[in-house]
Design a protein around this motif. Structure first.
Motif, PDB file in Angstrom:
ATOM      1  N   UNK A   5      20.548  33.427  35.011  1.00  0.00           N
ATOM      2  CA  UNK A   5      20.848  33.792  33.625  1.00  0.00           C
ATOM      3  C   UNK A   5      20.684  35.294  33.441  1.00  0.00           C
ATOM      4  N   UNK A   6      19.639  35.842  34.043  1.00  0.00           N
ATOM      5  CA  UNK A   6      19.415  37.286  33.981  1.00  0.00           C
ATOM      6  C   UNK A   6      20.589  38.038  34.607  1.00  0.00           C
ATOM      7  N   UNK A   7      21.050  37.484  35.728  1.00  0.00           N
ATOM      8  CA  UNK A   7      22.185  38.085  36.422  1.00  0.00           C
ATOM      9  C   UNK A   7      23.422  38.100  35.527  1.00  0.00           C
ATOM     10  N   UNK A   8      23.710  36.956  34.866  1.00  0.00           N
ATOM     11  CA  UNK A   8      24.850  36.868  33.957  1.00  0.00           C
ATOM     12  C   UNK A   8      24.693  37.865  32.816  1.00  0.00           C
ATOM     13  N   UNK A   9      23.474  37.942  32.263  1.00  0.00           N
ATOM     14  CA  UNK A   9      23.216  38.824  31.137  1.00  0.00           C
ATOM     15  C   UNK A   9      23.465  40.279  31.529  1.00  0.00           C
ATOM     16  N   UNK A  10      22.987  40.662  32.721  1.00  0.00           N
ATOM     17  CA  UNK A  10      23.186  42.041  33.189  1.00  0.00           C
ATOM     18  C   UNK A  10      24.660  42.333  33.409  1.00  0.00           C
ATOM     19  N   UNK A  11      25.400  41.332  33.963  1.00  0.00           N
ATOM     20  CA  UNK A  11      26.833  41.517  34.171  1.00  0.00           C
ATOM     21  C   UNK A  11      27.532  41.725  32.829  1.00  0.00           C
ATOM     22  N   UNK A  12      27.103  40.943  31.827  1.00  0.00           N
ATOM     23  CA  UNK A  12      27.692  41.072  30.494  1.00  0.00           C
ATOM     24  C   UNK A  12      27.401  42.463  29.911  1.00  0.00           C
ATOM     25  N   UNK A  17      29.007  47.947  28.317  1.00  0.00           N
ATOM     26  CA  UNK A  17      28.777  49.391  28.456  1.00  0.00           C
ATOM     27  C   UNK A  17      30.018  50.093  28.982  1.00  0.00           C
ATOM     28  N   UNK A  18      30.689  49.493  30.002  1.00  0.00           N
ATOM     29  CA  UNK A  18      31.893  50.153  30.537  1.00  0.00           C
ATOM     30  C   UNK A  18      33.085  49.999  29.612  1.00  0.00           C
ATOM     31  N   UNK A  19      33.106  48.941  28.773  1.00  0.00           N
ATOM     32  CA  UNK A  19      34.149  48.826  27.769  1.00  0.00           C
ATOM     33  C   UNK A  19      35.456  48.215  28.238  1.00  0.00           C
ATOM     34  N   UNK A  20      35.514  47.728  29.485  1.00  0.00           N
ATOM     35  CA  UNK A  20      36.735  47.065  29.943  1.00  0.00           C
ATOM     36  C   UNK A  20      36.498  45.566  29.998  1.00  0.00           C
ATOM     37  N   UNK A  21      37.040  44.839  29.009  1.00  0.00           N
ATOM     38  CA  UNK A  21      36.793  43.399  28.959  1.00  0.00           C
ATOM     39  C   UNK A  21      37.792  42.670  29.850  1.00  0.00           C
ATOM     40  N   UNK A  22      37.556  42.734  31.142  1.00  0.00           N
ATOM     41  CA  UNK A  22      38.451  42.070  32.088  1.00  0.00           C
ATOM     42  C   UNK A  22      37.610  41.248  33.064  1.00  0.00           C
ATOM     43  N   UNK A  23      38.193  40.150  33.582  1.00  0.00           N
ATOM     44  CA  UNK A  23      37.442  39.314  34.544  1.00  0.00           C
ATOM     45  C   UNK A  23      37.009  40.111  35.768  1.00  0.00           C
ATOM     46  N   UNK A  25      36.305  43.245  36.013  1.00  0.00           N
ATOM     47  CA  UNK A  25      35.179  44.112  35.673  1.00  0.00           C
ATOM     48  C   UNK A  25      33.896  43.301  35.556  1.00  0.00           C
ATOM     49  N   UNK A  26      34.015  42.092  34.991  1.00  0.00           N
ATOM     50  CA  UNK A  26      32.850  41.215  34.898  1.00  0.00           C
ATOM     51  C   UNK A  26      32.348  40.858  36.291  1.00  0.00           C
ATOM     52  N   UNK A  27      33.289  40.598  37.193  1.00  0.00           N
ATOM     53  CA  UNK A  27      32.937  40.246  38.571  1.00  0.00           C
ATOM     54  C   UNK A  27      32.202  41.399  39.241  1.00  0.00           C
ATOM     55  N   UNK A  28      32.730  42.634  39.035  1.00  0.00           N
ATOM     56  CA  UNK A  28      32.076  43.816  39.601  1.00  0.00           C
ATOM     57  C   UNK A  28      30.659  43.934  39.048  1.00  0.00           C
ATOM     58  N   UNK A  29      30.554  43.747  37.714  1.00  0.00           N
ATOM     59  CA  UNK A  29      29.235  43.819  37.088  1.00  0.00           C
ATOM     60  C   UNK A  29      28.280  42.784  37.639  1.00  0.00           C
TER      61      UNK A  29
END
Lengths: 157, 132, 96
Positions: A5-12, A17-23, A25-29
């Protein structure tokens, strides 16, 4: 689980913060957060999250390898003239107990070409598998138990 | 250009797998081997064709729908194969005459299809003794 | 002719041949489950043909049809398997 859950939260947070709402980018995060959590993990709070993720990745590679190997073998069998199979139904004694594990093992066996799960005994002790290449029954049973069953146990157990 | 090349390769590989599935369906000698050869190869083939489609149209909604179809097919194909295989075995569809072993033979209770788990490899002798 | 066009022609030929093979199996049988898996293969190939057609016509809307076909064909196969089992049960009861 809390680490996940912490991992998901940090990715979110990374996505906001980066401002690109793309899958992507989420994966990179997600990967960045995973690496970061792995770096700051403490020895005092034991978490098998990291081991689990590595096991799951290893499992995916193992299954992909098996899938390609079996597919090529069956494809070669289909193209080649004549029949060179030793088919049969084998009873495989199960070490795994829960429904989820048995379901996953049965589905994986069925997804691999050349082998097909027919049924599981009513007391969940034996899995009946139809296979196309049985050179040696004990050898085949061992390959299923030490290949698929052990991995399923690792990932779900 | 790169996208087109990947799409073309996936198309060719996918349709070849489906072709092999069809050939296996025609050539294999009994039902269980036909299922082994056809259901998996066709599942993989459709997966490749849908991946080709996802590479052709790279919009998010198309890709997500293609992934949904792939996941659904991969989840349902083994369940369908298992159900047909079990029903066919109970209905008495014969195995190929050159099958080497059939350890499921005689394990089904004929009335309620409960499946026993007697290990026939070790207990055959005991049962023979019991009958005598 | 572009690379994609060539591969689309190739795939269409392969998929059509597969449908023919499945149809031969559907006619020849010999048992009912054989025919069921032949039909199952035909619907799976149908999903593939839809994907290839969407690529060749450049219209991704056809993907919706593939989604529905994937959902429905699974239900069809399950219904056939269920029917097979019921038929066997009835035959067994009559036999006893």
């Amino acid at each position: 689980m809390t680490t996940f859950i912490l991992n998901l939260f940090l990715a979110f947070s990374w996505v906001t913060v980066t401002g690109h709402f793309e899958p992507l980018n989420f994966f990179i995060g997600f990967i960045l957060a995973y690496v970061m959590l792995w770096l700051v993990r403490s020895g005092s709070a034991p978490s098998n999250y990291f081991k689990k993720v590595q096991q799951v990745i290893g499992f995916i590679f193992f299954f992909g390898h098996e899938l390609v190997k079996a597919n090529l073998r069956v494809a070669w069998e289909v193209i080649r003239p004549g029949h060179h199979m030793y088919p049969g139904v084998v009873a495989i004694p199960l070490d795994i107990k829960t429904d989820a594990e048995i379901t996953m093992l049965a589905n994986l066996i069925t997804l691999t070409p050349g082998t097909l799960t027919l049924d599981v005994s009513s007391d969940r002790k034996i899995l009946y598998v139809h296979a196309m290449y049985i050179e040696d029954v004990d050898e085949f049973t061992r390959s299923i138990k030490e290949g698929f069953e052990k991995r399923v146990q690792e990932v779900l157990g | 250009m790169f996208q087109e090349a990947v799409c073309a390769i996936f198309l060719i590989v996918g349709s070849t797998f489906i072709f092999i599935a069809g050939l296996g369906m025609l050539r294999m000698p009994d039902l269980f081997m036909r299922m082994s050869a056809s259901t998996k190869a066709s599942t993989l083939g459709v997966g490749f064709l849908l991946t080709a489609l996802a590479f052709k149209f790279t919009q998010l909604d198309i890709v997500s729908r293609a992934v949904a179809v792939i996941v659904f097919v991969i989840l349902t194909a083994p369940v369908a194969a298992h159900m047909i295989g079990r029903a066919a075995y109970i209905a008495g569809v014969p195995l190929w005459y050159r099958s080497v072993i059939d350890e499921l033979c005689g394990q089904y209770d004929r009335c309620d299809h409960r499946l026993g788990s007697i290990d026939i490899r070790t207990q055959d002798d005991e049962r023979a003794e019991g009958d005598a | 002719m572009s690379l994609i066009e060539i591969s689309v022609h190739f795939s269409t030929a392969m998929l059509s041949l597969t449908v023919v093979f499945a149809f031969i199996r559907l006619v020849r049988g010999p048992s009912l489950p054989d025919r069921v898996i032949a039909l199952d293969l035909m619907t799976t190939v149908g999903i593939g043909i839809i994907a290839v057609y969407a690529i060749s016509t450049d219209k991704p809307v056809f993907l919706d049809v593939a989604v529905i076909l994937a959902l429905v064909s699974f239900l069809g196969t399950i219904a056939f398997a269920y029917y097979l089992q019921k038929v066997t049960d009835i035959a067994d009861l009559k036999g006893d």
